[in-house]
Design a protein around this motif. Structure first.
Motif, PDB file in Angstrom:
ATOM      1  N   SER A 109     -44.254   0.646   7.551  1.00  0.00           N
ATOM      2  CA  SER A 109     -44.247   1.865   8.474  1.00  0.00           C
ATOM      3  C   SER A 109     -44.928   1.496   9.883  1.00  0.00           C
ATOM      4  CB  SER A 109     -45.120   2.886   8.132  1.00  0.00           C
ATOM      5  OG  SER A 109     -45.189   4.113   9.029  1.00  0.00           O
ATOM      6  N   PRO A 110     -44.195   1.841  10.887  1.00  0.00           N
ATOM      7  CA  PRO A 110     -44.505   1.508  12.105  1.00  0.00           C
ATOM      8  C   PRO A 110     -45.451   2.270  12.710  1.00  0.00           C
ATOM      9  CG  PRO A 110     -42.336   2.359  12.513  1.00  0.00           C
ATOM     10  CD  PRO A 110     -42.510   2.354  11.104  1.00  0.00           C
ATOM     11  N   ILE A 111     -46.023   3.436  12.038  1.00  0.00           N
ATOM     12  CA  ILE A 111     -47.068   4.338  12.053  1.00  0.00           C
ATOM     13  C   ILE A 111     -48.424   3.690  11.428  1.00  0.00           C
ATOM     14  CG2 ILE A 111     -48.117   6.756  12.077  1.00  0.00           C
ATOM     15  CD1 ILE A 111     -45.062   7.483  12.304  1.00  0.00           C
ATOM     16  N   ASP A 112     -48.163   3.247  10.193  1.00  0.00           N
ATOM     17  CA  ASP A 112     -49.300   2.910   9.277  1.00  0.00           C
ATOM     18  C   ASP A 112     -49.519   1.632   8.970  1.00  0.00           C
ATOM     19  OD1 ASP A 112     -51.335   3.446   7.530  1.00  0.00           O
ATOM     20  OD2 ASP A 112     -50.080   3.918   5.775  1.00  0.00           O
ATOM     21  N   SER A 113     -50.545   1.226   8.621  1.00  0.00           N
ATOM     22  CA  SER A 113     -50.685  -0.258   8.699  1.00  0.00           C
ATOM     23  C   SER A 113     -50.672  -0.846   7.162  1.00  0.00           C
ATOM     24  CB  SER A 113     -52.374  -0.607   8.906  1.00  0.00           C
ATOM     25  OG  SER A 113     -53.202   0.046   8.156  1.00  0.00           O
ATOM     26  N   THR A 114     -49.947  -0.135   6.359  1.00  0.00           N
ATOM     27  CA  THR A 114     -49.482  -0.655   5.085  1.00  0.00           C
ATOM     28  C   THR A 114     -48.076  -1.060   4.775  1.00  0.00           C
ATOM     29  OG1 THR A 114     -51.243   1.017   4.194  1.00  0.00           O
ATOM     30  CG2 THR A 114     -49.477   0.279   2.822  1.00  0.00           C
ATOM     31  N   ALA A 115     -47.792  -2.142   4.300  1.00  0.00           N
ATOM     32  CA  ALA A 115     -46.531  -2.497   3.958  1.00  0.00           C
ATOM     33  C   ALA A 115     -46.289  -2.734   2.600  1.00  0.00           C
ATOM     34  CB  ALA A 115     -46.382  -3.748   4.538  1.00  0.00           C
ATOM     35  N   TYR A 116     -45.113  -2.422   1.872  1.00  0.00           N
ATOM     36  CA  TYR A 116     -44.802  -2.611   0.627  1.00  0.00           C
ATOM     37  C   TYR A 116     -43.788  -3.620   0.386  1.00  0.00           C
ATOM     38  CZ  TYR A 116     -46.669   2.100   0.630  1.00  0.00           C
ATOM     39  OH  TYR A 116     -47.449   3.357   0.764  1.00  0.00           O
ATOM     40  N   ARG A 176     -49.121 -11.977  11.274  1.00  0.00           N
ATOM     41  CA  ARG A 176     -48.692 -12.260  12.816  1.00  0.00           C
ATOM     42  C   ARG A 176     -48.880 -10.829  13.220  1.00  0.00           C
ATOM     43  NH1 ARG A 176     -44.319 -15.754  13.228  1.00  0.00           N
ATOM     44  NH2 ARG A 176     -43.016 -13.888  12.920  1.00  0.00           N
ATOM     45  N   ASN A 177     -48.316  -9.878  12.624  1.00  0.00           N
ATOM     46  CA  ASN A 177     -48.398  -8.382  13.177  1.00  0.00           C
ATOM     47  C   ASN A 177     -49.407  -7.557  12.808  1.00  0.00           C
ATOM     48  OD1 ASN A 177     -45.849  -8.806  14.636  1.00  0.00           O
ATOM     49  ND2 ASN A 177     -44.737  -8.728  13.011  1.00  0.00           N
ATOM     50  N   ALA A 178     -50.542  -7.959  12.249  1.00  0.00           N
ATOM     51  CA  ALA A 178     -51.558  -7.266  11.949  1.00  0.00           C
ATOM     52  C   ALA A 178     -51.374  -6.310  11.055  1.00  0.00           C
ATOM     53  CB  ALA A 178     -52.544  -6.910  13.045  1.00  0.00           C
ATOM     54  N   ILE A 179     -50.641  -6.368   9.895  1.00  0.00           N
ATOM     55  CA  ILE A 179     -50.468  -5.456   8.784  1.00  0.00           C
ATOM     56  C   ILE A 179     -51.526  -5.579   7.738  1.00  0.00           C
ATOM     57  CG2 ILE A 179     -48.953  -4.582   6.759  1.00  0.00           C
ATOM     58  CD1 ILE A 179     -46.776  -5.537   8.920  1.00  0.00           C
ATOM     59  N   LYS A 180     -52.491  -4.684   7.889  1.00  0.00           N
ATOM     60  CA  LYS A 180     -53.760  -4.789   6.880  1.00  0.00           C
ATOM     61  C   LYS A 180     -53.656  -4.919   5.650  1.00  0.00           C
ATOM     62  CE  LYS A 180     -56.746  -2.830  10.705  1.00  0.00           C
ATOM     63  NZ  LYS A 180     -55.661  -2.311  11.696  1.00  0.00           N
ATOM     64  N   LYS A 181     -52.822  -3.884   5.090  1.00  0.00           N
ATOM     65  CA  LYS A 181     -52.527  -3.896   3.746  1.00  0.00           C
ATOM     66  C   LYS A 181     -51.281  -4.063   3.308  1.00  0.00           C
ATOM     67  CE  LYS A 181     -53.562  -0.485  -0.083  1.00  0.00           C
ATOM     68  NZ  LYS A 181     -53.750   0.817  -0.362  1.00  0.00           N
ATOM     69  N   LEU A 182     -51.031  -5.039   2.112  1.00  0.00           N
ATOM     70  CA  LEU A 182     -49.703  -5.188   1.333  1.00  0.00           C
ATOM     71  C   LEU A 182     -49.665  -4.768  -0.225  1.00  0.00           C
ATOM     72  CD1 LEU A 182     -46.834  -6.314   1.761  1.00  0.00           C
ATOM     73  CD2 LEU A 182     -47.922  -8.429   0.946  1.00  0.00           C
ATOM     74  N   ASP A 183     -49.039  -3.991  -0.345  1.00  0.00           N
ATOM     75  CA  ASP A 183     -48.983  -3.563  -1.916  1.00  0.00           C
ATOM     76  C   ASP A 183     -47.695  -4.036  -2.363  1.00  0.00           C
ATOM     77  OD1 ASP A 183     -51.127  -1.774  -1.375  1.00  0.00           O
ATOM     78  OD2 ASP A 183     -50.147   0.136  -1.443  1.00  0.00           O
ATOM     79  N   VAL A 184     -47.959  -4.776  -3.372  1.00  0.00           N
ATOM     80  CA  VAL A 184     -46.760  -5.411  -4.167  1.00  0.00           C
ATOM     81  C   VAL A 184     -46.684  -4.598  -5.301  1.00  0.00           C
ATOM     82  CG1 VAL A 184     -46.154  -7.566  -5.332  1.00  0.00           C
ATOM     83  CG2 VAL A 184     -47.767  -7.665  -3.259  1.00  0.00           C
ATOM     84  N   ILE A 185     -45.154  -4.298  -5.285  1.00  0.00           N
ATOM     85  CA  ILE A 185     -44.918  -3.390  -6.312  1.00  0.00           C
ATOM     86  C   ILE A 185     -44.195  -4.070  -7.677  1.00  0.00           C
ATOM     87  CG2 ILE A 185     -43.187  -1.657  -6.972  1.00  0.00           C
ATOM     88  CD1 ILE A 185     -42.899  -0.982  -3.722  1.00  0.00           C
ATOM     89  N   PRO A 186     -44.967  -4.030  -8.694  1.00  0.00           N
ATOM     90  CA  PRO A 186     -44.588  -4.884  -9.948  1.00  0.00           C
ATOM     91  C   PRO A 186     -42.925  -4.573 -10.316  1.00  0.00           C
ATOM     92  CG  PRO A 186     -46.577  -3.719 -10.484  1.00  0.00           C
ATOM     93  CD  PRO A 186     -45.901  -3.023  -9.082  1.00  0.00           C
ATOM     94  N   ALA A 187     -42.601  -5.627 -10.961  1.00  0.00           N
ATOM     95  CA  ALA A 187     -41.131  -5.463 -11.388  1.00  0.00           C
ATOM     96  C   ALA A 187     -41.229  -4.441 -12.835  1.00  0.00           C
ATOM     97  CB  ALA A 187     -40.571  -6.821 -11.891  1.00  0.00           C
TER      98      ALA A 187
END
Length: 135
Positions: A38-45, A113-124
């Motif tokens: 999300s460009p607004i939030d710092s979380t990526a999935y 590099r783009n300072a995304i603080k949190k990465l949530d990995v979605i399990p299979a």
């Protein structure tokens, strides 16, 4: 008569080339990874690497058919189950697992590099990509 003969040969050559240049659609197994941020939030999935055993691939252009369907699957899952909103989703694919791992490394470098603080990995076992025939 000579012009007609050359015109006919040119027409036959044109059709022969156009038939050979058509895309070759092939049903084959591919590895998929979904990434959303999300460009607004710092979380990526990101999903785990998943083997989809019957995906349509254009062998000449090396593109995945119905890529938007896989992206929509990921986006709707994230919006309903994870509560994500305003997400930009992308699906990466490759036919070989080592090449897919290199793409994953690029995604991780992009994230750092783009300072995304949190990465949530979605399990299979929580989310699986479905082929377009099983919609």
């Amino acid at each position: 008569m000579r012009t007609l003969k050359y015109s006919f040969l040119l027409l036959v050559a044109f059709f022969a080339v156009s038939v050979s240049m058509q895309a070759k659609r092939k049903l084959q197994p591919v590895y998929l990874v979904g990434y959303a941020f999300s460009p607004i939030d710092s979380t990526a999935y990101m999903t785990q690497v998943q083997l989809v055993d019957s995906a349509w691939v254009d062998t000449k252009a090396k593109t995945l058919y119905y890529r938007t369907n896989y992206t929509v699957q990921l986006q709707s899952f994230l919006e309903t189950k994870m509560g994500g909103s305003n997400l930009v989703c992308a699906v990466f694919f490759d036919k070989k697992k080592p090449k897919m791992d290199k793409k994953l490394q690029r995604i991780h470098r992009y994230q750092k590099r783009n300072a995304i603080k949190k990465l949530d990995v979605i399990p299979a076992d929580v989310f699986r990509f479905q082929t377009e025939s099983s919609f």
